[in-house]
Scaffold this active site. Structure first.
Site, mmCIF file in Angstrom:
data_model
loop_
_atom_site.group_PDB
_atom_site.id
_atom_site.type_symbol
_atom_site.label_atom_id
_atom_site.label_comp_id
_atom_site.label_asym_id
_atom_site.label_seq_id
_atom_site.Cartn_x
_atom_site.Cartn_y
_atom_site.Cartn_z
ATOM 1 N N GLY A 90 0.848 -1.175 0.000
ATOM 2 C CA GLY A 90 0.000 0.000 0.000
ATOM 3 C C GLY A 90 0.887 1.229 0.000
ATOM 4 O O GLY A 90 1.850 1.306 -0.756
ATOM 5 N N SER A 122 5.717 -5.313 -1.042
ATOM 6 C CA SER A 122 5.662 -3.907 -1.427
ATOM 7 C C SER A 122 6.036 -2.997 -0.251
ATOM 8 O O SER A 122 7.180 -2.980 0.173
ATOM 9 C CB SER A 122 4.274 -3.597 -1.985
ATOM 10 O OG SER A 122 4.211 -2.310 -2.553
ATOM 11 N N ALA A 123 5.087 -2.236 0.297
ATOM 12 C CA ALA A 123 5.390 -1.364 1.437
ATOM 13 C C ALA A 123 5.920 -2.165 2.617
ATOM 14 O O ALA A 123 6.808 -1.704 3.351
ATOM 15 C CB ALA A 123 4.150 -0.580 1.848
ATOM 16 N N HIS A 159 9.003 -3.022 -6.801
ATOM 17 C CA HIS A 159 8.370 -2.648 -8.081
ATOM 18 C C HIS A 159 9.369 -1.949 -9.009
ATOM 19 O O HIS A 159 8.988 -1.087 -9.802
ATOM 20 C CB HIS A 159 7.162 -1.727 -7.869
ATOM 21 C CG HIS A 159 6.185 -2.174 -6.847
ATOM 22 N ND1 HIS A 159 5.393 -3.288 -7.008
ATOM 23 C CD2 HIS A 159 5.860 -1.659 -5.633
ATOM 24 C CE1 HIS A 159 4.616 -3.426 -5.937
ATOM 25 N NE2 HIS A 159 4.891 -2.463 -5.094
ATOM 26 N N GLU A 194 9.278 -7.150 -10.182
ATOM 27 C CA GLU A 194 8.090 -7.949 -9.918
ATOM 28 C C GLU A 194 8.372 -9.435 -10.158
ATOM 29 O O GLU A 194 8.989 -9.800 -11.168
ATOM 30 C CB GLU A 194 6.931 -7.510 -10.818
ATOM 31 C CG GLU A 194 6.626 -6.015 -10.774
ATOM 32 C CD GLU A 194 6.137 -5.524 -9.430
ATOM 33 O OE1 GLU A 194 4.975 -5.117 -9.339
ATOM 34 O OE2 GLU A 194 6.944 -5.526 -8.472
#
Length: 235
Positions: A90, A122-123, A159, A194
């Protein structure tokens, strides 16, 4: 002994949410029974309840249960009692702000260092590095600090995207942004594409997944490393 999986993303094109990581997740949390999910990054602004529900649905056939940290009255107690921890993706600014304001940043770090299995996407991967300063996210809130968990001794750019030679876009690339970071900061940065993740076992860090990674060091040319490579020299 540290048991950590830091993934670039939660979803690959053509796959279900977290599908490509299922075998790794099952192995990571095989002795956990229940994992604590930290939904503070709130992708798209969804609620903690909605985000946790998405994780519970994705893991419905897994050999463990999921409980969101917001379901506890005391988030510090939740961290201290956790048998496994997953921090989802997020907005990294929002995530870091909440971790500091609930007083659990240091507790989370200590639990992971003590061997509680940890999954980040991700985060949730961004915060595994020394600071969050190589995130791609917008600063929608102002956290008390940019320092993060430091469970690996470098920064991460999840990413990571390579320049597209066929694109008419002439703005800054990820590589340009990381070079800007290195004009002021010295720690290495791992550009994590990714489909790839970092597997940490004790003091050993290995790049896994379908893609190579790009390693950036201050005042040096970037280096490509293939999947299966050790990153111990960065730690």
């Amino acid at each position: 002994m540290k048991k950590i999986l830091l993934a670039s993303t939660s979803t690959l094109f053509g796959q279900e949410f977290l599908e490509y990581l299922f075998p790794e997740i099952i192995e990571l949390f095989k002795n956990s029974g229940e994992i604590l999910f930290i939904p503070y990054a709130r992708p798209g602004g969804i609620s903690h309840e909605e985000y946790t529900g998405k994780i519970k649905d994705a893991f419905k056939n897994m050999p463990f249960k999921v409980r969101g940290i917001h379901e506890y009255q005391d988030p510090k107690k939740a961290i201290l009692e956790a048998k496994g921890i997953f921090t989802g993706g997020g907005n990294t600014f929002l995530l870091v702000d909440k971790l500091y304001r609930t007083g659990i940043m240091e507790l989370l770090k200590n639990c992971i260092q003590d061997g509680i299995p940890y999954l980040g996407t991700s985060a949730g991967t961004n915060i595994g590095g020394l600071t969050m300063q190589t995130t791609n996210d917008m600063p929608i809130v102002y956290p008390p600090a940019f320092k993060t968990l430091g469970i690996v001794s470098f920064n991460i750019n999840p990413h990571y995207l390579d320049p597209d030679d066929n694109s008419t876009h002439k703005g800054e690339t990820r590589e340009t942004r990381i070079k800007e970071f290195h004009s002021i900061n010295s720690q290495p940065v791992v550009g994590l594409r990714e489909g790839s993740w970092l597997a940490v076992s004790g003091d050993n860090i290995t790049l896994k997944g379908s893609q190579s990674a790009r390693i950036f060091r201050a005042n040096q040319a970037p280096v490509e490393i293939p999947t299966g490579s050790s990153l111990n020299d960065l730690n």
